[in-house]
Design an enzyme around this catalytic site. Structure first.
Site, PDB file in Angstrom:
ATOM      1  N   LYS A  53     -22.316  -1.970   0.060  1.00 51.75           N
ATOM      2  CA  LYS A  53     -21.168  -1.675  -0.808  1.00 51.75           C
ATOM      3  C   LYS A  53     -21.333  -2.359  -2.167  1.00 51.75           C
ATOM      4  O   LYS A  53     -21.098  -1.755  -3.211  1.00 51.75           O
ATOM      5  CB  LYS A  53     -19.890  -2.225  -0.154  1.00 51.75           C
ATOM      6  N   LYS A  82       6.920  -7.123   1.717  1.00 48.43           N
ATOM      7  CA  LYS A  82       5.910  -6.066   1.881  1.00 48.43           C
ATOM      8  C   LYS A  82       6.160  -5.260   3.162  1.00 48.43           C
ATOM      9  O   LYS A  82       6.221  -4.037   3.150  1.00 48.43           O
ATOM     10  CB  LYS A  82       4.513  -6.697   1.889  1.00 48.43           C
ATOM     11  N   ASN A  95       7.633  -1.202   3.260  1.00 48.54           N
ATOM     12  CA  ASN A  95       6.950  -0.065   3.885  1.00 48.54           C
ATOM     13  C   ASN A  95       7.751   0.483   5.067  1.00 48.54           C
ATOM     14  O   ASN A  95       7.793   1.698   5.277  1.00 48.54           O
ATOM     15  CB  ASN A  95       5.527  -0.447   4.301  1.00 48.54           C
ATOM     16  N   PHE A 115      10.913  10.126  -1.254  1.00 53.49           N
ATOM     17  CA  PHE A 115      10.670   9.947   0.182  1.00 53.49           C
ATOM     18  C   PHE A 115      11.710  10.634   1.055  1.00 53.49           C
ATOM     19  O   PHE A 115      12.066  10.148   2.119  1.00 53.49           O
ATOM     20  CB  PHE A 115      10.509   8.451   0.528  1.00 53.49           C
ATOM     21  N   ALA A 155      10.844  16.434   3.989  1.00 49.98           N
ATOM     22  CA  ALA A 155      10.607  16.616   5.425  1.00 49.98           C
ATOM     23  C   ALA A 155       9.229  17.217   5.642  1.00 49.98           C
ATOM     24  O   ALA A 155       8.677  17.870   4.755  1.00 49.98           O
ATOM     25  CB  ALA A 155      11.679  17.537   5.999  1.00 49.98           C
ATOM     26  N   GLY A 160       1.580   9.402   7.566  1.00 51.20           N
ATOM     27  CA  GLY A 160       0.338   8.853   8.109  1.00 51.20           C
ATOM     28  C   GLY A 160      -0.221   7.869   7.107  1.00 51.20           C
ATOM     29  O   GLY A 160       0.525   7.267   6.335  1.00 51.20           O
ATOM     30  N   CYS A 219      -1.244   2.612   5.810  1.00 51.89           N
ATOM     31  CA  CYS A 219      -0.207   1.570   5.697  1.00 51.89           C
ATOM     32  C   CYS A 219       1.004   1.763   6.607  1.00 51.89           C
ATOM     33  O   CYS A 219       1.317   0.886   7.407  1.00 51.89           O
ATOM     34  CB  CYS A 219       0.273   1.476   4.254  1.00 51.89           C
ATOM     35  N   ARG A 262      -7.163   8.579   7.403  1.00 54.84           N
ATOM     36  CA  ARG A 262      -6.721   7.592   8.387  1.00 54.84           C
ATOM     37  C   ARG A 262      -5.292   7.908   8.847  1.00 54.84           C
ATOM     38  O   ARG A 262      -4.417   8.136   8.032  1.00 54.84           O
ATOM     39  CB  ARG A 262      -6.788   6.174   7.794  1.00 54.84           C
TER      40      ARG A 262
HETATM   41  C1  UDX Z   1       2.188   3.689   0.993  1.00 55.58           C
HETATM   42  C2  UDX Z   1       3.265   3.070   0.098  1.00 55.58           C
HETATM   43  O1  UDX Z   1       3.896   4.109  -0.675  1.00 55.58           O
HETATM   44  C3  UDX Z   1       2.658   2.008  -0.814  1.00 55.58           C
HETATM   45  O2  UDX Z   1       3.685   1.374  -1.582  1.00 55.58           O
HETATM   46  C4  UDX Z   1       1.945   0.968   0.067  1.00 55.58           C
HETATM   47  O3  UDX Z   1       1.338  -0.020  -0.745  1.00 55.58           O
HETATM   48  C5  UDX Z   1       0.908   1.633   0.953  1.00 55.58           C
HETATM   49  O4  UDX Z   1       1.535   2.664   1.724  1.00 55.58           O
HETATM   50  P1  UDX Z   1       0.287   5.519   0.730  1.00 55.58           P
HETATM   51  O5  UDX Z   1      -0.099   5.200   2.144  1.00 55.58           O
HETATM   52  O6  UDX Z   1      -0.785   5.689  -0.282  1.00 55.58           O
HETATM   53  O7  UDX Z   1       1.262   4.388   0.164  1.00 55.58           O
HETATM   54  O8  UDX Z   1       1.084   6.898   0.801  1.00 55.58           O
HETATM   55  P2  UDX Z   1       2.515   7.481   0.403  1.00 55.58           P
HETATM   56  O9  UDX Z   1       2.414   8.258  -0.846  1.00 55.58           O
HETATM   57  O10 UDX Z   1       3.555   6.443   0.440  1.00 55.58           O
HETATM   58  O11 UDX Z   1       2.732   8.510   1.628  1.00 55.58           O
HETATM   59  C6  UDX Z   1       2.641   8.055   2.986  1.00 55.58           C
HETATM   60  C7  UDX Z   1       2.851   9.185   3.959  1.00 55.58           C
HETATM   61  O12 UDX Z   1       4.189   9.634   3.956  1.00 55.58           O
HETATM   62  C8  UDX Z   1       1.990  10.430   3.722  1.00 55.58           C
HETATM   63  O13 UDX Z   1       1.491  10.885   4.968  1.00 55.58           O
HETATM   64  C9  UDX Z   1       2.958  11.442   3.141  1.00 55.58           C
HETATM   65  O14 UDX Z   1       2.593  12.770   3.435  1.00 55.58           O
HETATM   66  C10 UDX Z   1       4.246  11.045   3.856  1.00 55.58           C
HETATM   67  N1  UDX Z   1       5.480  11.389   3.111  1.00 55.58           N
HETATM   68  C11 UDX Z   1       5.764  10.774   1.941  1.00 55.58           C
HETATM   69  C12 UDX Z   1       6.373  12.310   3.659  1.00 55.58           C
HETATM   70  O15 UDX Z   1       6.131  12.868   4.744  1.00 55.58           O
HETATM   71  N2  UDX Z   1       7.538  12.562   2.989  1.00 55.58           N
HETATM   72  C13 UDX Z   1       7.855  11.974   1.811  1.00 55.58           C
HETATM   73  O16 UDX Z   1       8.941  12.266   1.266  1.00 55.58           O
HETATM   74  C14 UDX Z   1       6.945  11.047   1.258  1.00 55.58           C
END
Ligand code: UDX
Length: 466
Positions: A35, A223, A227, A268, A271, A276, A279, A346
């Site tokens: 890496k 944190k 989440n 957020f 629906a 996934g 995080c 993931r």
């Molecule tokens: C998330 C947090 O947003 C971020 O602050 C943290 O640091 C890491 O985890 P991320 O995993 O990149 O970030 O994805 P995010 O954009 O938050 O979406 C997470 C999941 O939720 C995705 O699978 C997305 O499809 C789903 N999602 C998101 C929904 O199903 N509905 C929504 O309204 C928003």
């Protein structure tokens, strides 16, 4: 400021690059020599907007890469720990990588240092780090441990770092707190955004982030709680979407109505087939495990996960009822990534749906604009991979949309209808409008928006009840 960032994954690499962009001298360390060689050769390894540009700007200048943790730490006043904190079987966080880093740091202490937890860790980890750095109460040099969680999203990681809503710094020492303020000063005083070379501020971002100073324990908890709350919002809207299906309401109208309350906010509330990624699933489980460990039961966190799992089961149920039997059916799948704008698979709900459909003996051909290679590492030759969206649909009994890629919404509906064997679309992310799908002559099933057939039968039920 002389800074080491230990770990070159999403968080570490983005943090190291952005800290160099803020004017600091940064060494990014990883034990994986392949890496480090790739990063030294100018490869970014992950796809994030602006990352390549910033790496080229600072690599060999303010930003270097190394496998030598001890040497990097000796040259630094501040050491960010950004190594992986995966889940163990029971949902607890596996801190072995953090512990290994701290063990090496203990030997490298040659003067006052601020050790910063950037990885997501459970509350009380700062105490554990502190104790590991001073076995028997004796450290080789003075130090402070600070918690500075990262809130970046995949796909917008660089702008999330440079234009965050907030910067959270949990510190028990004024000396360390002052150093952390200095690190982030260009973001907090707005001077970074004024630079001609600055990465442009995305429209919805705050011009100046809130700078929140707390105790280390509060920062660690912020944190996990953040989440978990975002995951809760998604599960809540998904549960409401399921109820919408029972009563013939439309989740999009309901989401708009709920989200326009400024106390709730519109984000957020989309629906779909659930969340996934690297995080939310891990952090909800870890938060649950740490609350349990401290004797506090928080079953709401179990419910968030249960609803999330149920979303996929409900969706597969819709596939079954749309197709009669699904054994042996040819299905086209659009979307493999856990969300749009990333190649990350993931904990992808799309992959989980596919795994279940394979168990039920479906034949699947999939397309994703970015995540094909990564999906192949998991699904191998159990599915077929198409060169584009239309090729995936060739002769399929139904089309399934499993990731919310914006380009899927722009596909040509006439062409889709032409290449599919039957005009059945199951949209797990509500990418299409119901009206346009009805007009184009599809049998269209989505989430929280009852299909026209279902609406008709609900109406009948209502009439006979009256
Ligand atoms: C998330 C947090 O947003 C971020 O602050 C943290 O640091 C890491 O985890 P991320 O995993 O990149 O970030 O994805 P995010 O954009 O938050 O979406 C997470 C999941 O939720 C995705 O699978 C997305 O499809 C789903 N999602 C998101 C929904 O199903 N509905 C929504 O309204 C928003």
């Amino acid at each position: 400021m002389q800074i080491s960032v230990i770990g070159s994954g999403y968080v570490g690499l983005v943090a190291a690059t952005c800290l160099a962009e803020l004017g600091h001298e940064v060494i990014c360390v990883d034990s994986d020599s392949a890496k480090i060689a790739a990063l030294n050769a100018g490869e970014t390894l992950i796809h994030e907007d602006y990352l390549q540009e910033l790496l080229s700007r600072h690599r060999g200048n303010r930003l270097s890469f190394s496998t030598d943790l001890r040497a990097a730490a000796r040259n630094s006043v501040v050491v960010f720990i950004a190594v992986g904190t995966p889940s163990a079987e029971n949902g607890t966080v596996d801190l072995s990588c953090v512990e290994a880093v701290v063990h090496s740091l203990a030997e490298a202490m040659n003067g006052y240092k601020v050790i910063v937890e950037k990885s997501t860790v459970p509350v009380y980890t700062s105490e554990r780090v502190h104790n590991a750095l001073s076995p028997n109460g004796h450290a080789k040099a003075e130090f402070d441990v600070v918690s500075n969680p990262e809130f970046l999203r995949e796909g917008t990681a660089v702008t999330d770092f440079l234009y965050p809503d907030r910067i959270v710094v949990g510190s028990g020492s004024e000396r360390a707190a002052a150093i952390m303020r200095e690190i982030y000063a260009p973001l907090v005083d707005g001077s970074y955004a004024q630079l001609a070379s600055a990465v442009p501020k995305p429209e919805p971002a705050r011009a100046i982030p809130m700078y929140i100073e707390t105790s280390p324990r509060s920062a660690e908890l912020i944190k996990h709680a953040s989440n978990a709350y975002l995951a809760l919002k998604i599960s809540f809207i998904n549960a409401v979407a399921s109820f919408c299906e029972s009563v013939g309401a439309n989740i999009e109208e309901v989401s708009r109505g709920i989200g326009s309350d400024s106390r709730i906010g519109p984000e957020f509330l989309r629906a779909g087939i659930g969340y996934g990624g690297s995080c939310f699933p891990k952090d909800v489980a870890a938060f649950r495990a740490v609350t349990h460990e401290f004797g506090f039961e928080f079953p709401l966190l179990d419910e968030i996960k249960r609803i999330n799992d149920e979303q996929r089961i409900r969706f597969i149920g819709k596939v079954r009822s749309a197709l009669g039997t699904i054994k042996g059916k040819k299905l086209a799948v659009l979307g493999l990534a856990f969300k749009d704008g990333t190649d990350d698979v993931r904990e992808s709900p799309a992959i989980k749906v596919i795994e279940q459909l394979l168990k039920e003996k479906c034949q699947i051909t999939a397309f994703d604009p970015a995540a094909m290679d990564r999906a192949r590492q998991i699904l191998g030759s159990r599915i077929k991979y198409a060169a584009d969206a239309y090729a995936a649909m060739e002769g399929a009994d139904a089309l399934l949309i499993l990731t919310e890629w914006k380009e899927f919404a722009n596909l040509d509906l006439v062409r889709i209808k032409h290449v599919l064997r039957s005009p059945i679309v199951l949209d797990g992310r509500n990418v299409f409008s119901q009206a346009e799908m009805a007009e184009a002559g599809f049998s269209y099933f989505s989430v929280g928006r009852p299909a026209l057939e279902a609406l008709r039968s609900l109406l009948k039920k209502g009439q006979s009840a009256r």
